[in-house]
Design an enzyme around this catalytic site. Structure first.
Site, PDB file in Angstrom:
ATOM      1  CD  GLN A  75      -3.072  -0.386  -0.120  1.00 44.91           C
ATOM      2  OE1 GLN A  75      -3.149   0.797  -0.403  1.00 44.91           O
ATOM      3  NE2 GLN A  75      -3.769  -1.309  -0.776  1.00 44.91           N
ATOM      4  CB  SER A  76       4.174   1.943  -1.482  1.00 45.07           C
ATOM      5  OG  SER A  76       4.966   3.072  -1.794  1.00 45.07           O
TER       6      SER A  76
END
Ligand SMILES: *Cc1c(COP(=O)(O)O)cnc(C)c1O
Length: 327
Positions: A75-76
């Site tokens: 989930q960068s």
């Protein structure tokens, strides 16, 4: 001090808003809390990486790269903003994401694929361990890849946050406010390096405090990573100056990166319900939880001016919905 910044491409809506958090300050009984809205940098839902990419990708264009590679957690926010910047600049984008391809595509991953990025899932390697192999394979295909480092944290990324401190200084001058503290989430170190350097070079005399949200995973403590980023940045800018003091708070690492705790959840709901502002579960929720806890412990004077630097990240919220709604 006089210094010139290197080449920049415009990706962000700047300046980002700076405003007081009156209701939060009242609810906590002081100090005077302000916010800097880097969740509103504009590019594909915003965040702090956009300021870094303005300087990093200027280098990619100078090198005539035709594709960019970067890496991060699944989930960068950094990967999502890199994918958006690449799309805007007409560069192919490859993202090396930690973990396996999730059954449900959500949050930042949904946006990554919508932005046209090529996704490579790397299991336990969420910090770019697999970048060199991908560079080789793209070169073999005749491409000119440019590597954006993990978190966008190299000297050019840090310069994005020196630029941000110039921006804040002019907002503070206009509002005639002396800021005493800045509190923000610190993780790969580029934001911290830039804020600390900017504070020193512009003689702003602010206590710049990063809140760490990750257990130490490399052999170097994060303070050392930040110091060496500061040193490289001074060299890049040809400035002869001592290194700034790095103030990094480790008291809120808790169970580590992305493991949401009660204090994080309280911070998310308190900001939403007093100010209508959305924080993210991994970084800004942690940093705001730390700020609220330090205020409750009486670590600030009632008339201190404290700036919370919102670094973005809300698109990840939806991927954490089940954790956030469980008791
Ligand atoms: C990356 C990130 C940070 C941390 O910034 P670093 O420069 O990596 O230390 C903080 N907040 C959010 C929302 C981020 O995405």
């Amino acid at each position: 001090m006089n210094f010139a910044l290197p080449a920049k491409v415009d990706l962000a809506f700047l300046p980002t808003p700076f405003h007081p958090l009156t209701h939060l300050s009242e609810a906590l009984g002081g100090p005077n809390i302000f916010i800097k809205r880097d969740d509103q940098t504009g590019l594909a839902l915003g965040g702090n990486k956009t300021r870094k990419l303005e300087f990093i990708l200027a280098q990619a264009l100078l090198e005539q790269a035709d594709c960019v590679i970067t890496a991060g957690a699944s989930q960068s926010n950094h990967c999502r903003q890199t994918a958006a910047a690449a799309a805007k600049l007409g560069l192919e984008c490859h993202l090396i994401l930690g973990g396996e391809k999730p059954a449900q595509i959500n949050g930042n991953i949904l946006l990554d694929s919508m932005l046209g990025a090529h996704l490579h899932f790397a299991g336990g390697n969420r910090k770019g361990e697999d970048i060199p192999a991908l560079v080789d394979s793209l070169k073999q295909q005749g491409k000119r890849p440019f590597v954006v480092p993990y978190g966008g944290s190299n000297c050019f990324g840090a310069i994005g946050y020196i630029n941000a401190m110039c921006e804040l200084k002019s907002q503070l001058d206009t509002a005639q406010i002396k800021m005493d503290h800045i509190v923000f989430a610190s993780s790969s170190g580029g934001t911290h390096a830039g804020l600390a350097l900017g504070n020193q070079l512009l003689e702003m005399n602010i206590n710049v405090m990063g809140v760490n949200n990750d257990k130490q995973t490399s052999d170097k403590p994060l303070e050392q990573v930040i110091e060496s980023l500061c040193a490289q940045t001074l060299t890049q800018l040809a400035i002869d100056s001592a290194l700034p003091q790095i103030n990094l708070n480790h008291n809120y690492v808790a169970k580590g990166y992305g493991v949401i705790n009660e204090l994080d959840k309280q911070a998310l709901t308190m900001l939403a319900q007093t100010e209508g502002i959305i924080l993210d579960p991994v970084y800004t929720g942690r940093a705001m939880g730390a700020l609220i806890d330090m205020i409750n412990q009486g670590l600030f004077d009632k008339d201190d001016n404290v700036l919370f630097w919102h670094t973005g990240g809300a698109p990840a919220l939806f991927a954490y919905a089940s954790t956030l709604t469980s008791d």
